[in-house]
Design a protein around this motif. Sequence first.
Motif, PDB file in Angstrom:
ATOM      1  N   ALA A   2       0.819  -1.210   0.000  1.00 30.97           N
ATOM      2  CA  ALA A   2       0.000   0.000   0.000  1.00 30.97           C
ATOM      3  C   ALA A   2       0.852   1.260   0.000  1.00 30.97           C
ATOM      4  CB  ALA A   2      -0.932  -0.012   1.198  1.00 30.97           C
ATOM      5  N   ASN A   3       2.122   1.165   0.362  1.00 31.48           N
ATOM      6  CA  ASN A   3       3.014   2.323   0.352  1.00 31.48           C
ATOM      7  C   ASN A   3       3.727   2.500  -0.981  1.00 31.48           C
ATOM      8  OD1 ASN A   3       2.380   2.912   2.998  1.00 31.48           O
ATOM      9  ND2 ASN A   3       4.000   1.615   3.805  1.00 31.48           N
ATOM     10  N   ASP A   4       3.528   1.584  -1.894  1.00 38.50           N
ATOM     11  CA  ASP A   4       4.178   1.628  -3.203  1.00 38.50           C
ATOM     12  C   ASP A   4       3.515   2.706  -4.075  1.00 38.50           C
ATOM     13  OD1 ASP A   4       5.216   1.159  -5.712  1.00 38.50           O
ATOM     14  OD2 ASP A   4       5.177  -1.014  -5.487  1.00 38.50           O
ATOM     15  N   PRO A   5       4.293   3.663  -4.590  1.00 42.68           N
ATOM     16  CA  PRO A   5       3.706   4.740  -5.408  1.00 42.68           C
ATOM     17  C   PRO A   5       2.976   4.227  -6.650  1.00 42.68           C
ATOM     18  CG  PRO A   5       5.988   5.233  -4.868  1.00 42.68           C
ATOM     19  CD  PRO A   5       5.723   3.849  -4.388  1.00 42.68           C
ATOM     20  N   LEU A   6       3.497   3.184  -7.280  1.00 45.33           N
ATOM     21  CA  LEU A   6       2.830   2.635  -8.460  1.00 45.33           C
ATOM     22  C   LEU A   6       1.493   2.021  -8.090  1.00 45.33           C
ATOM     23  CD1 LEU A   6       2.960   2.177 -11.482  1.00 45.33           C
ATOM     24  CD2 LEU A   6       4.260   0.085 -11.067  1.00 45.33           C
ATOM     25  N   PHE A   7       1.428   1.358  -6.954  1.00 44.17           N
ATOM     26  CA  PHE A   7       0.170   0.782  -6.482  1.00 44.17           C
ATOM     27  C   PHE A   7      -0.857   1.884  -6.207  1.00 44.17           C
ATOM     28  CE2 PHE A   7      -2.666  -0.775  -3.138  1.00 44.17           C
ATOM     29  CZ  PHE A   7      -3.129  -1.943  -3.717  1.00 44.17           C
ATOM     30  N   ALA A  53      -5.272   1.721 -16.955  1.00 45.01           N
ATOM     31  CA  ALA A  53      -5.262   0.924 -15.723  1.00 45.01           C
ATOM     32  C   ALA A  53      -4.667  -0.464 -15.976  1.00 45.01           C
ATOM     33  CB  ALA A  53      -6.675   0.796 -15.163  1.00 45.01           C
ATOM     34  N   VAL A  54      -5.058  -1.094 -17.060  1.00 39.84           N
ATOM     35  CA  VAL A  54      -4.551  -2.437 -17.367  1.00 39.84           C
ATOM     36  C   VAL A  54      -3.046  -2.395 -17.635  1.00 39.84           C
ATOM     37  CG1 VAL A  54      -4.627  -4.306 -19.078  1.00 39.84           C
ATOM     38  CG2 VAL A  54      -6.748  -3.382 -18.156  1.00 39.84           C
ATOM     39  N   VAL A  55      -2.589  -1.390 -18.375  1.00 35.55           N
ATOM     40  CA  VAL A  55      -1.153  -1.267 -18.655  1.00 35.55           C
ATOM     41  C   VAL A  55      -0.380  -1.070 -17.354  1.00 35.55           C
ATOM     42  CG1 VAL A  55       0.587   0.215 -19.735  1.00 35.55           C
ATOM     43  CG2 VAL A  55      -1.412  -0.489 -21.030  1.00 35.55           C
ATOM     44  N   LEU A  56      -0.893  -0.226 -16.464  1.00 30.87           N
ATOM     45  CA  LEU A  56      -0.217  -0.006 -15.183  1.00 30.87           C
ATOM     46  C   LEU A  56      -0.198  -1.272 -14.325  1.00 30.87           C
ATOM     47  CD1 LEU A  56      -1.450   3.568 -14.231  1.00 30.87           C
ATOM     48  CD2 LEU A  56       0.855   2.883 -14.927  1.00 30.87           C
ATOM     49  N   ILE A  57      -1.286  -2.014 -14.336  1.00 31.72           N
ATOM     50  CA  ILE A  57      -1.342  -3.267 -13.568  1.00 31.72           C
ATOM     51  C   ILE A  57      -0.326  -4.263 -14.111  1.00 31.72           C
ATOM     52  CG2 ILE A  57      -2.780  -5.285 -13.045  1.00 31.72           C
ATOM     53  CD1 ILE A  57      -5.169  -3.277 -12.891  1.00 31.72           C
ATOM     54  N   LEU A  58      -0.237  -4.368 -15.434  1.00 31.43           N
ATOM     55  CA  LEU A  58       0.749  -5.270 -16.042  1.00 31.43           C
ATOM     56  C   LEU A  58       2.172  -4.820 -15.722  1.00 31.43           C
ATOM     57  CD1 LEU A  58      -0.888  -5.926 -19.524  1.00 31.43           C
ATOM     58  CD2 LEU A  58      -0.698  -7.521 -17.604  1.00 31.43           C
ATOM     59  N   LEU A  59       2.408  -3.505 -15.767  1.00 32.35           N
ATOM     60  CA  LEU A  59       3.725  -2.979 -15.420  1.00 32.35           C
ATOM     61  C   LEU A  59       4.058  -3.284 -13.960  1.00 32.35           C
ATOM     62  CD1 LEU A  59       6.207  -1.249 -16.198  1.00 32.35           C
ATOM     63  CD2 LEU A  59       4.894   0.738 -15.405  1.00 32.35           C
ATOM     64  N   PHE A  60       3.109  -3.089 -13.071  1.00 28.03           N
ATOM     65  CA  PHE A  60       3.305  -3.369 -11.662  1.00 28.03           C
ATOM     66  C   PHE A  60       3.647  -4.843 -11.444  1.00 28.03           C
ATOM     67  CE2 PHE A  60       1.630  -4.687  -7.522  1.00 28.03           C
ATOM     68  CZ  PHE A  60       2.263  -3.785  -6.668  1.00 28.03           C
ATOM     69  N   THR A  61       2.887  -5.712 -12.088  1.00 26.53           N
ATOM     70  CA  THR A  61       3.107  -7.157 -11.958  1.00 26.53           C
ATOM     71  C   THR A  61       4.488  -7.537 -12.494  1.00 26.53           C
ATOM     72  OG1 THR A  61       0.745  -7.519 -12.230  1.00 26.53           O
ATOM     73  CG2 THR A  61       2.156  -9.419 -12.523  1.00 26.53           C
ATOM     74  N   TYR A  62       4.848  -6.985 -13.630  1.00 26.99           N
ATOM     75  CA  TYR A  62       6.154  -7.292 -14.230  1.00 26.99           C
ATOM     76  C   TYR A  62       7.292  -6.824 -13.323  1.00 26.99           C
ATOM     77  CZ  TYR A  62      10.133  -7.105 -17.387  1.00 26.99           C
ATOM     78  OH  TYR A  62      11.371  -7.267 -17.952  1.00 26.99           O
ATOM     79  N   LEU A  63       7.212  -5.587 -12.860  1.00 25.39           N
ATOM     80  CA  LEU A  63       8.286  -5.041 -12.036  1.00 25.39           C
ATOM     81  C   LEU A  63       8.420  -5.767 -10.707  1.00 25.39           C
ATOM     82  CD1 LEU A  63       7.850  -1.219 -12.688  1.00 25.39           C
ATOM     83  CD2 LEU A  63       9.623  -2.733 -13.592  1.00 25.39           C
ATOM     84  N   ARG A  64       7.319  -6.154 -10.105  1.00 27.27           N
ATOM     85  CA  ARG A  64       7.362  -6.827  -8.802  1.00 27.27           C
ATOM     86  C   ARG A  64       7.761  -8.296  -8.916  1.00 27.27           C
ATOM     87  NH1 ARG A  64       7.761  -2.383  -8.637  1.00 27.27           N
ATOM     88  NH2 ARG A  64       6.627  -0.881  -7.428  1.00 27.27           N
ATOM     89  N   SER A  65       7.538  -8.899 -10.078  1.00 29.23           N
ATOM     90  CA  SER A  65       7.944 -10.304 -10.241  1.00 29.23           C
ATOM     91  C   SER A  65       9.455 -10.431 -10.424  1.00 29.23           C
ATOM     92  CB  SER A  65       7.218 -10.924 -11.440  1.00 29.23           C
ATOM     93  OG  SER A  65       7.688 -10.364 -12.634  1.00 29.23           O
ATOM     94  N   LYS A  66      10.104  -9.335 -10.791  1.00 31.50           N
ATOM     95  CA  LYS A  66      11.551  -9.364 -10.985  1.00 31.50           C
ATOM     96  C   LYS A  66      12.312  -9.287  -9.668  1.00 31.50           C
ATOM     97  CE  LYS A  66      12.615  -8.490 -15.505  1.00 31.50           C
ATOM     98  NZ  LYS A  66      13.523  -9.429 -15.838  1.00 31.50           N
ATOM     99  N   GLY A  67      11.585  -9.000  -8.598  1.00 34.54           N
ATOM    100  CA  GLY A  67      12.224  -9.098  -7.314  1.00 34.54           C
ATOM    101  C   GLY A  67      12.576  -7.838  -6.648  1.00 34.54           C
TER     102      GLY A  67
END
Length: 67
Positions: A2-7, A53-67
Motif C-alpha cells: 500500500a506504500n508503493d507509489p505505483l500501487f 489501468a490495465v497497462v499499469l497493472i501489467l507494469l506493476f506485476t512485471y516489475l514486482r515479479s523481478k524481485g
Amino acid sequence: MANDPLFILIALVMLGVVGVLLFGISSFARGGAFSRKWSNKAMQWRIGAQFVAVVLILLFTYLRSKG
C-alpha cells in the motif's frame, strides 16, 4: 504494498475509471440532448482509462515479479 507509489497510482486510475463509468451511466439515464452529447464520449473516456489501468497493472506485476 500500500506504500508503493505505483500501487497508489493504479488505485487512483481505477477510481477514475469508476467515476467515468458512473458519469456515463448517469448520462444514459438522463436521456435527451444531454445523453446524445455525453454518453458515447464518456464511454470512450472509460475505455481509455481502462486501458491505462490495465497497462499499469501489467507494469506493476512485471516489475514486482523481478524481485
